[in-house]
Write a protein that holds these residues in place. Sequence first.
Motif, PDB file in Angstrom:
ATOM      1  N   SER A 105      -4.396   9.968   3.569  1.00  0.00           N
ATOM      2  CA  SER A 105      -3.543  11.095   3.933  1.00  0.00           C
ATOM      3  C   SER A 105      -4.385  12.277   4.379  1.00  0.00           C
ATOM      4  O   SER A 105      -5.471  12.518   3.850  1.00  0.00           O
ATOM      5  CB  SER A 105      -2.676  11.517   2.733  1.00  0.00           C
ATOM      6  OG  SER A 105      -1.771  10.507   2.381  1.00  0.00           O
ATOM      7  N   GLN A 158       0.863  -1.180   0.000  1.00  0.00           N
ATOM      8  CA  GLN A 158       0.000   0.000   0.000  1.00  0.00           C
ATOM      9  C   GLN A 158       0.904   1.235   0.000  1.00  0.00           C
ATOM     10  O   GLN A 158       2.047   1.174   0.455  1.00  0.00           O
ATOM     11  CB  GLN A 158      -0.929   0.033   1.211  1.00  0.00           C
ATOM     12  CG  GLN A 158      -1.926  -1.115   1.279  1.00  0.00           C
ATOM     13  CD  GLN A 158      -3.015  -1.022   0.231  1.00  0.00           C
ATOM     14  OE1 GLN A 158      -3.054  -0.111  -0.571  1.00  0.00           O
ATOM     15  NE2 GLN A 158      -3.930  -1.991   0.235  1.00  0.00           N
ATOM     16  N   ALA A 218       1.019   5.840   0.011  1.00  0.00           N
ATOM     17  CA  ALA A 218       0.429   7.182   0.068  1.00  0.00           C
ATOM     18  C   ALA A 218       1.520   8.183  -0.273  1.00  0.00           C
ATOM     19  O   ALA A 218       2.700   7.976   0.044  1.00  0.00           O
ATOM     20  CB  ALA A 218      -0.148   7.465   1.451  1.00  0.00           C
ATOM     21  N   VAL A 261      -0.827  10.019   7.956  1.00  0.00           N
ATOM     22  CA  VAL A 261      -1.713   9.029   7.335  1.00  0.00           C
ATOM     23  C   VAL A 261      -2.419   8.224   8.409  1.00  0.00           C
ATOM     24  O   VAL A 261      -1.904   8.041   9.518  1.00  0.00           O
ATOM     25  CB  VAL A 261      -0.955   8.056   6.402  1.00  0.00           C
ATOM     26  CG1 VAL A 261      -0.376   8.780   5.215  1.00  0.00           C
ATOM     27  CG2 VAL A 261       0.121   7.279   7.151  1.00  0.00           C
ATOM     28  N   THR A 306      -5.830   0.924   1.749  1.00  0.00           N
ATOM     29  CA  THR A 306      -5.128   2.079   1.206  1.00  0.00           C
ATOM     30  C   THR A 306      -5.039   3.178   2.260  1.00  0.00           C
ATOM     31  O   THR A 306      -6.049   3.558   2.842  1.00  0.00           O
ATOM     32  CB  THR A 306      -5.864   2.616  -0.032  1.00  0.00           C
ATOM     33  OG1 THR A 306      -5.974   1.573  -1.000  1.00  0.00           O
ATOM     34  CG2 THR A 306      -5.106   3.790  -0.638  1.00  0.00           C
ATOM     35  N   PRO A 307      -3.840   3.710   2.552  1.00  0.00           N
ATOM     36  CA  PRO A 307      -3.716   4.762   3.567  1.00  0.00           C
ATOM     37  C   PRO A 307      -4.503   6.010   3.188  1.00  0.00           C
ATOM     38  O   PRO A 307      -4.645   6.341   2.010  1.00  0.00           O
ATOM     39  CB  PRO A 307      -2.203   5.051   3.580  1.00  0.00           C
ATOM     40  CG  PRO A 307      -1.553   3.859   2.956  1.00  0.00           C
ATOM     41  CD  PRO A 307      -2.549   3.332   1.962  1.00  0.00           C
TER      42      PRO A 307
END
Length: 446
Positions: free
Chosen positions: A229, A172, A174, A239, A226-227
């Motif tokens: 932000s 994953q 970001a 995050v 999914t991170p």
Amino acid sequence: MKLFNKGLAAGFCLLAVSLAGCASPLAADVEGLLDAPRLSDRQYEIHQALREQMGQEVKLKYPQSGSYRSAFTFHDIDGDSEEEAVVLHTYQSGGNAQITIMDLTSDGQWQVQRTYPGLSPDIDFIRFETLMDGGGEDIVIGWNPDGGQKIVAAYRYEDRDFTMLGSEDYTQLAIGDYNQDGKSELLLVTAENGSQASLLYLGEQDGLLDTLDTVSLEREVASFQTPVSGFIAPGIYGVALDGVTNRGSLCTILAYVEEERLVLPLNTGDEALFTGTLRHGGEAAVYCQDVTGDGIIDIPTQWTPPGYDRLDEDSRLTFTSYVNLGPNGFTTVLRAFVDPAAGFRLILPDQWLAGGEQITAARQAGSGEITFFLYTNGDVGDRSRELLRLQVVDPQSPPRQFDPNRYFMVARRGSFEYHARLPDSRGEEGYALTQEEVAGLFQLLS
């Protein structure tokens, strides 16, 4: 840290592509369909020029996620105030994807300027970010090798020369300005061969993209979403990582950068952040997001209403408290009932929670209707002091026990309608809602 030779040393051929975001690999038969979109006149012109100048057939490659989903991305990547075409493709013979940069000549013809080999046949994402001092945007591409972790790589195109700035494995990812220096950095979740996951912080170092810090993540977390932000607390940009534990629960880990080091607040010692945000439902549970619209990521925590343990499994419900991280721990900012499967959230009104009596809820077997009521004398079966009912109806499905004249619709999505019903009488003093208030408390999940 893996630099330029990573893909070549592995024996990869040519070919590369670009995209933005994180997504699962597509099956081969589905991916083949992605070459079908009809090309615009400009894309067709570039495609023909590419074939002629390469001297062979090419197969266009499409990123699987992110903002740029086309094999043709137009962007000023060399700072000359003119857009270049970044074309992602393979050759008919197969192999890894290629990144080809094409530019317009003075006579209006598209000309190949540079072709650079990629790290896998498939592309996760492509995006453009300022990663290095001196300004100018770099190309960031997520590669999606078959059967392994994805690979993110950063490239600079300058003076018709293509350079890889660095690469790293990830599951994953970001991207954001996490140290507030005006450039973008990367936060990656990575785990190889089932080992404990780590969070990597990547940024500029000596003109390359390198790992600046790394921390191990909670051992019990088997996979991460999914991170997200954003501001994880007032004035702190970082995050939020939602992860699924080995036992199927969802938890949240926060991270930010301070003095070029990764910080995981409330994640040491008693691991208060991890344990305090455990919630049932796994990937179908409630995720972090800015629910209140104040720019701060709200963290879901879960609690059970009274009488929960006296209901059968199908009737049990949980409530969600969204909290913000502060200097002394969590502060509750919103309480709600969230149904991810049905796709809605009902904000619990203040008057339900400020009174002296407890609110509870149960789901009706069969119809799935949810009833909110006052918990009286420890008897969860006594629902005489009802406050509200919610039901999701599909008018196209076979009819069931549902009288639309006794309900009012609060939302619609596709073929589904969301209906609410208030008590026939005036309702409980101090707890009663109007139809307008119910509509204002009801939200569809994005």
